[in-house]
Design a protein around this motif. Sequence first.
Motif, mmCIF file in Angstrom:
data_model
loop_
_atom_site.group_PDB
_atom_site.id
_atom_site.type_symbol
_atom_site.label_atom_id
_atom_site.label_comp_id
_atom_site.label_asym_id
_atom_site.label_seq_id
_atom_site.Cartn_x
_atom_site.Cartn_y
_atom_site.Cartn_z
ATOM 1 N N LEU A 1 0.825 -1.202 0.000
ATOM 2 C CA LEU A 1 0.000 0.000 0.000
ATOM 3 C C LEU A 1 0.865 1.261 0.000
ATOM 4 C CD1 LEU A 1 -2.801 -1.006 2.548
ATOM 5 C CD2 LEU A 1 -3.080 -0.611 0.088
ATOM 6 N N LEU A 2 1.945 1.246 0.764
ATOM 7 C CA LEU A 2 2.833 2.402 0.788
ATOM 8 C C LEU A 2 3.463 2.639 -0.578
ATOM 9 C CD1 LEU A 2 4.571 1.786 4.234
ATOM 10 C CD2 LEU A 2 3.033 3.678 3.668
ATOM 11 N N LYS A 3 3.878 1.580 -1.239
ATOM 12 C CA LYS A 3 4.472 1.712 -2.567
ATOM 13 C C LYS A 3 3.446 2.165 -3.600
ATOM 14 C CE LYS A 3 8.445 -1.381 -2.175
ATOM 15 N NZ LYS A 3 9.140 -2.575 -2.732
ATOM 16 N N ALA A 4 2.186 1.900 -3.330
ATOM 17 C CA ALA A 4 1.110 2.329 -4.229
ATOM 18 C C ALA A 4 0.678 3.770 -3.948
ATOM 19 C CB ALA A 4 -0.080 1.389 -4.095
ATOM 20 N N GLY A 5 1.355 4.439 -3.031
ATOM 21 C CA GLY A 5 1.059 5.837 -2.765
ATOM 22 C C GLY A 5 0.037 6.087 -1.678
ATOM 23 N N LYS A 6 -0.314 5.065 -0.914
ATOM 24 C CA LYS A 6 -1.329 5.219 0.121
ATOM 25 C C LYS A 6 -0.715 5.758 1.408
ATOM 26 C CE LYS A 6 -4.449 3.506 -2.606
ATOM 27 N NZ LYS A 6 -5.456 4.410 -3.217
ATOM 28 N N ILE A 7 -1.594 6.297 2.249
ATOM 29 C CA ILE A 7 -1.208 6.805 3.571
ATOM 30 C C ILE A 7 -1.720 5.826 4.619
ATOM 31 C CG2 ILE A 7 -1.492 8.676 5.239
ATOM 32 C CD1 ILE A 7 -1.980 10.529 2.777
ATOM 33 N N LEU A 8 -0.826 5.370 5.492
ATOM 34 C CA LEU A 8 -1.199 4.414 6.524
ATOM 35 C C LEU A 8 -1.111 5.066 7.904
ATOM 36 C CD1 LEU A 8 0.611 1.091 5.491
ATOM 37 C CD2 LEU A 8 -1.581 1.991 4.732
ATOM 38 N N ALA A 9 -1.993 4.658 8.783
ATOM 39 C CA ALA A 9 -1.884 4.983 10.203
ATOM 40 C C ALA A 9 -1.382 3.729 10.901
ATOM 41 C CB ALA A 9 -3.226 5.407 10.762
ATOM 42 N N ILE A 10 -0.176 3.785 11.444
ATOM 43 C CA ILE A 10 0.476 2.613 12.027
ATOM 44 C C ILE A 10 0.640 2.818 13.527
ATOM 45 C CG2 ILE A 10 2.545 1.180 12.033
ATOM 46 C CD1 ILE A 10 2.966 1.837 9.120
ATOM 47 N N LYS A 11 0.148 1.885 14.302
ATOM 48 C CA LYS A 11 0.271 1.956 15.753
ATOM 49 C C LYS A 11 1.674 1.534 16.170
ATOM 50 C CE LYS A 11 -2.138 0.464 19.989
ATOM 51 N NZ LYS A 11 -3.215 -0.411 20.511
ATOM 52 N N GLY A 12 2.323 2.376 16.962
ATOM 53 C CA GLY A 12 3.697 2.105 17.370
ATOM 54 C C GLY A 12 3.832 1.914 18.860
ATOM 55 N N LEU A 13 4.960 2.386 19.424
ATOM 56 C CA LEU A 13 5.226 2.242 20.857
ATOM 57 C C LEU A 13 4.409 3.217 21.694
ATOM 58 C CD1 LEU A 13 9.083 1.788 21.357
ATOM 59 C CD2 LEU A 13 7.285 0.145 21.836
ATOM 60 N N GLY A 14 4.516 4.500 21.348
ATOM 61 C CA GLY A 14 3.863 5.520 22.151
ATOM 62 C C GLY A 14 2.684 6.177 21.494
ATOM 63 N N GLY A 15 2.279 5.681 20.336
ATOM 64 C CA GLY A 15 1.149 6.254 19.623
ATOM 65 C C GLY A 15 1.193 5.877 18.157
ATOM 66 N N PHE A 16 0.284 6.458 17.405
ATOM 67 C CA PHE A 16 0.200 6.190 15.975
ATOM 68 C C PHE A 16 1.087 7.159 15.187
ATOM 69 C CE2 PHE A 16 -3.441 3.783 17.212
ATOM 70 C CZ PHE A 16 -3.742 2.919 16.162
ATOM 71 N N HIS A 17 1.631 6.632 14.087
ATOM 72 C CA HIS A 17 2.274 7.457 13.064
ATOM 73 C C HIS A 17 1.383 7.486 11.829
ATOM 74 C CE1 HIS A 17 6.373 6.700 14.992
ATOM 75 N NE2 HIS A 17 6.365 8.004 14.818
ATOM 76 N N LEU A 18 1.437 8.599 11.109
ATOM 77 C CA LEU A 18 0.913 8.645 9.747
ATOM 78 C C LEU A 18 2.106 8.462 8.825
ATOM 79 C CD1 LEU A 18 -1.581 11.581 10.193
ATOM 80 C CD2 LEU A 18 -2.175 9.192 9.737
ATOM 81 N N VAL A 19 1.995 7.505 7.913
ATOM 82 C CA VAL A 19 3.157 7.043 7.150
ATOM 83 C C VAL A 19 2.838 7.052 5.663
ATOM 84 C CG1 VAL A 19 4.830 5.165 6.883
ATOM 85 C CG2 VAL A 19 3.704 5.518 9.087
ATOM 86 N N CYS A 20 3.786 7.528 4.867
ATOM 87 C CA CYS A 20 3.673 7.418 3.413
ATOM 88 C C CYS A 20 5.068 7.349 2.815
ATOM 89 C CB CYS A 20 2.872 8.583 2.824
ATOM 90 S SG CYS A 20 3.723 10.171 2.800
ATOM 91 N N ASP A 21 5.135 7.099 1.511
ATOM 92 C CA ASP A 21 6.404 7.032 0.795
ATOM 93 C C ASP A 21 6.961 8.445 0.671
ATOM 94 O OD1 ASP A 21 8.497 6.759 -0.984
ATOM 95 O OD2 ASP A 21 7.389 5.584 -2.456
ATOM 96 N N ALA A 22 8.106 8.699 1.264
ATOM 97 C CA ALA A 22 8.666 10.045 1.279
ATOM 98 C C ALA A 22 9.115 10.515 -0.096
ATOM 99 C CB ALA A 22 9.847 10.104 2.253
ATOM 100 N N ARG A 23 9.325 9.595 -1.022
ATOM 101 C CA ARG A 23 9.757 9.974 -2.374
ATOM 102 C C ARG A 23 8.576 10.214 -3.317
ATOM 103 N NH1 ARG A 23 15.296 9.154 -2.808
ATOM 104 N NH2 ARG A 23 16.211 7.651 -1.343
ATOM 105 N N ASN A 24 7.375 9.966 -2.841
ATOM 106 C CA ASN A 24 6.178 10.129 -3.664
ATOM 107 C C ASN A 24 5.568 11.495 -3.375
ATOM 108 O OD1 ASN A 24 3.499 10.059 -4.679
ATOM 109 N ND2 ASN A 24 3.524 7.822 -4.644
ATOM 110 N N ALA A 25 5.801 12.449 -4.285
ATOM 111 C CA ALA A 25 5.365 13.822 -4.054
ATOM 112 C C ALA A 25 3.850 13.917 -3.887
ATOM 113 C CB ALA A 25 5.822 14.719 -5.206
ATOM 114 N N GLU A 26 3.101 13.118 -4.630
ATOM 115 C CA GLU A 26 1.643 13.166 -4.531
ATOM 116 C C GLU A 26 1.172 12.661 -3.169
ATOM 117 O OE1 GLU A 26 -0.145 11.112 -7.776
ATOM 118 O OE2 GLU A 26 0.652 12.490 -9.301
ATOM 119 N N SER A 27 1.796 11.619 -2.677
ATOM 120 C CA SER A 27 1.429 11.097 -1.355
ATOM 121 C C SER A 27 1.743 12.111 -0.260
ATOM 122 C CB SER A 27 2.168 9.786 -1.073
ATOM 123 O OG SER A 27 1.796 8.788 -1.978
#
Length: 798
Positions: A216-242
């Motif tokens: 999904l990340l490689k397809a340009g999607k934005i994910l909410a990922i639960k981590g240690l101390g909370g959620f991150h919003l994650v996307c491909d940093a090289r994808n300008a549209e994302s």
Amino acid sequence: MNSSGFAAPVTISIRVRGQVQGVGFRPFVYRLAHELGIEGWVRNDAEGVEITAQGNENTIRDLLRRIQSDAPPLARITSLEAGNSVTIPALKDFSILESQDGPARTAIAPDTATCPACLAELCDPADRRFRYPFINCTDCGPRYTITRRLPYDRRYTSMASFPLCPACGEEYRAPETRRFHAEPNACPACGPQLSMRDSTGKAIETPDVIASSLALLKAGKILAIKGLGGFHLVCDARNAESVAALRERKQREEKPFAVMAANAASLGQIVNMSAAETGLLKSRERPIVLLRKQPGCDTALPGIAPGIAWLGAMLPYTPLHHLLFHEAANRPSSPVWLEQPQDLLLVMTSANPCGEPLVIDNDEALTRLGGIADAFVLHDRDIVARCDDSVVRVGREWGMGNEAWEKTAAPTPSPITHSPLPASPAFIRRARGYTPRAILLPRSGPSVLACGGWFKNTVCLTRGNEAFVSQHLGDLDNVATCEALEETVAHLMNVLEIQPEIVTHDLHPDFHSTRFAFEFARERGIPALAVQHHHAHIAAVLAEHGIQEPALGLALDGVGLGTDGAAWGGELLRLENGRCERLGHLAPLRLPGGDRAAREPWRMAASALHELGRDEEIARRYTYPAASALQQMLRQGINAPPTSSCGRLFDAAAGLLRVRDTASFEGQAAMLLEGLAETHGMIAPQPNGYALSPDGTLDFLPLLGVLADTPDPAFGAALFHATLAQGLAAWVIQATARSGIRTVALGGGCFLNAILSRSLREALTAAGLIVLEAHQVPPNDGGLCLGQAWVAINRGLE
């Protein structure tokens, strides 16, 4: 001597305090005792670790020495006390006893990045924890964010709902394993599990959450990922549209994003890194580290940190993070992949929409992040304490070239090891990896609750000579963050079992932290103490350096309510015994439009033009509808209160140089100005660029007049920094000559500016002064609570 001619064994009790729970301390003592042939026992209790040891005098002496010299890597011993020797019947063997409850006098360890041994198992197809995203041991993994109370035992953490399977239970009880009494220990058979949901909250059926997430990340999607101390919003940093979509959905126009890379080598083409910076990246704490961009960085990462000279970068610190990069590398089993550069770079930004607190709960995430994330990666281990990523840059040595670092630093460690480099972090935000590590004060005092300020709020509780500063909470401009402040106070009081005797707060009566402090004090019948904002900034620096003698302080920031009711922010102070005297201040500029001027640097530029007698230029330079009205506002002194703020001085310079007319986030204009100055390089200060009055006022109006006629923004930015540092140094040196005090503390958010900090430090040190800076907390408002607490301890229950 006994009847057989041998020395009778002696038995002593040993008390160890500090960060000694959840770090493998009991198994360490157990193995050490067996190695030395010592009998007895060890256990956790609310004070730390208690040991009864029986052996001959030499082995007991060796035990005490090695407890301190060979302690586990995550342990921090603050005191070790050995009781008087006694003679009792011989003990048999050495064992670990059940933990004992009682009033807490110990500390919880911060969360720690995945250790090399767990990483090796994570990537080993033959290991039973192969690709298990919750692998941990006594040397790594969650601590603070899963702990409900002390002593640190599984039953008091969010792992209590995951009973150990037979295999994990055997490890837990086996002293020879590194999972001996590892409280978060788990495996795929008995531990937490991942799951996925789509943007509507519907379950996504997938046999492999990691592989599906990467796809999904490689397809340009934005994910909410639960981590240690909370959620991150994650996307491909090289994808300008994302990246653009994430900015739009999160309503974060230009504020920089942080990126995560597989390893330091993966950052080599986009930033410059010294050995010390690399060491911070690889440290157990795994903060976001600000690194200088290379020329092609913005092209490679469009929209990540627009117009800023630095990029915030971090390395993976949870097994889940490592697995995403492991999957991108096609699941290699050899650890070699950990040092090989990868193209994959991920935006990892806090899931805190609209500046509210970090999201930590699964249901909360589906509700609050549903309009931002395309999919959710969840798990079923509760986060007890939200804790954002820490943000740092290298401390005192910042600004040294790479060659200088190579002469002073150890060789860069391999990516599979944690760095031993003693790089000193200069905090911008102190949270995960460092909280709630105790800061030792030079003396004990009554227990204090310090409630901090408005921006970048943190709170502090003290116990004896220890100060526990909370994780970064955020700005108190919304209900959710105000509630988070109250929740954090309750959690820390519960975990540390502290009942405050004094509550302290900012002088401003309208801050939620102040109102909360008043209510807290009223409910408990304890005194509430107001501490002036800039007094607290300097007191925080003195507290962490253990200074109890009189000292001077230079406090430079955006704004803080002064004792005269005015907006202060460029203050020269004298501190002694919890008291503060204002020796001088920056010459005031007016704030046309009040607080709005802090968000629109062109208004501060207009204010400077007015002070220069160049009012007629305002409307011509700044073609905004409000320009003419603002000109009249300044002339008549209507809705234009004065401020001595150094932060607004930066804004005036940025506005005059047309670096930035309006700011989309706090401090943006100053950051851009600093970046331009870094790019341009050092130049000589402006001759006669400031005026120093006998009454202690420092006026930079001559410099602003020059900047108003400077066509090159980069040159102007460099000139501003050089002249500002020169003028401030002369101001402080004059004050030290008059007072005879040679110790100077630097505090306030303006000291996040690396050029200013470095230049001023060098000038004051060259003048023979002792210069103190913030190291254990940020110099900005994130450190206010420590200063408030230290003032209260010095003033006591007066």
